[in-house]
Design an enzyme around this catalytic site. Structure first.
Site, PDB file in Angstrom:
ATOM      1  N   ASP A  91       0.734  -0.956   0.266  1.00 57.91           N
ATOM      2  CA  ASP A  91       0.050  -0.083   0.342  1.00 57.91           C
ATOM      3  C   ASP A  91       0.864   1.417   0.131  1.00 57.91           C
ATOM      4  OD1 ASP A  91      -2.376  -2.174   0.288  1.00 57.91           O
ATOM      5  OD2 ASP A  91      -3.028  -1.095   1.758  1.00 57.91           O
ATOM      6  N   HIS A 239       3.420  -2.335   3.899  1.00 55.85           N
ATOM      7  CA  HIS A 239       3.008  -0.768   3.522  1.00 55.85           C
ATOM      8  C   HIS A 239       4.428  -0.076   2.930  1.00 55.85           C
ATOM      9  CE1 HIS A 239      -0.568  -1.654   6.143  1.00 55.85           C
ATOM     10  NE2 HIS A 239      -0.877  -0.201   5.151  1.00 55.85           N
TER      11      HIS A 239
END
Length: 271
Positions: A91, A239
């Site tokens: 992400d 992430h």
């Protein structure tokens, strides 16, 4: 006699008109009832994605109701348990300075992944998005403003998705098709809306608390979370704003391959 006949004819005509109007009205009510019922069964109850981990590299419990909803709307969250395939995703809400290194590591290890980006990321890091595409990675939609979609009206959801879709297409002639709901929050209504826009909702089956930049400097912790929970069909969420992830990625990829797993793309995912 003639006048009576005319009266009977007129009365008959009135009855016919009344009957036809009544049938039409009833049909309209039935159709409205069907439409209303169809709308009523589409729930907007907010669902936060959760994982109940299993031991010994078995697939985790993603929740019977949650995974059923995802499957009903042709989304993905996990691959099948027969093949030792794993699917790595990142992400990208904003750039913290580590994506270039992550891309270098992926290239060195010949691993293709999916990056889910926001409009902010696209606008501030177009060169990195271009590199993702050029090096064969999937670029996915993480919406314009990273807002919880169940809180938004259908019109706003469509704008959040399609405005970013259009911007990416205009910049790179690249058509996105996978979406990751911001914060992992969705509802049946939002699943239906995103499916109607041609998108595949993409959740995950392996993740850890790596997004908090105040919780870095835990490289062994992060590596252990990834390696000890890897499983057949794992859709891994990391992430890219985590310095720990950039530091442990190379060793994690090598260890996962050594364990007999093969990295595949979302396009290759088998349920």
């Amino acid at each position: 006699m003639r006048s009576e006949k005319i009266i009977y004819i007129l009365l008959g005509a009135i009855v016919c008109v009344f009957t036809f109007s009544l049938i039409t009205f009833n049909n309209s009510l039935e159709q409205e009832s069907i439409t209303t019922s169809s709308v009523a069964i589409i729930s907007n109850k907010k669902i936060g994605w959760g994982i109940k981990r299993n031991d010994n590299h078995n697939q985790p419990d993603l929740g019977k109701t949650n995974i059923s909803l995802i499957n009903n709307y042709e989304g993905i969250a996990i691959g099948n348990k027969e093949d030792k395939n794993v699917y790595l995703t990142f992400d990208e809400g904003y750039e913290a300075g580590y994506t270039e290194r992550i891309l270098d590591i992926l290239k060195e290890n010949d691993v293709k992944v999916a990056f889910f980006i926001t409009a902010h990321y696209l606008n501030t890091q177009p060169q990195l998005v271009q590199r993702m595409i050029e090096e064969g990675h999937i670029v996915g939609n993480h919406t314009v403003n990273h807002k919880s979609m169940p809180d938004l009206e259908d019109k706003t959801i469509k704008e959040e998705i399609m405005n970013l879709h259009t911007a990416v297409y205009e910049k790179f002639n690249y058509e996105m098709k996978y979406i990751r709901p911001p914060m992992g929050e969705f509802s049946e209504r939002t699943l239906k809306t995103t499916q109607e826009l041609g998108y595949t909702t993409t959740m995950w089956s392996l993740a850890y608390d790596d997004w908090d930049e105040k919780k870095q400097g835990r490289e062994e912790y992060g590596k252990n979370k990834i390696i000890s929970n890897i499983h057949n069909g794992a859709v891994i969420l990391l992430h890219a704003n985590s310095v720990d992830n950039s530091n442990i990625l190379d060793s994690c990829i090598k260890e996962i391959k050594k364990m007999g797993y093969e990295f595949k793309t979302l396009d290759e995912l088998k349920k």
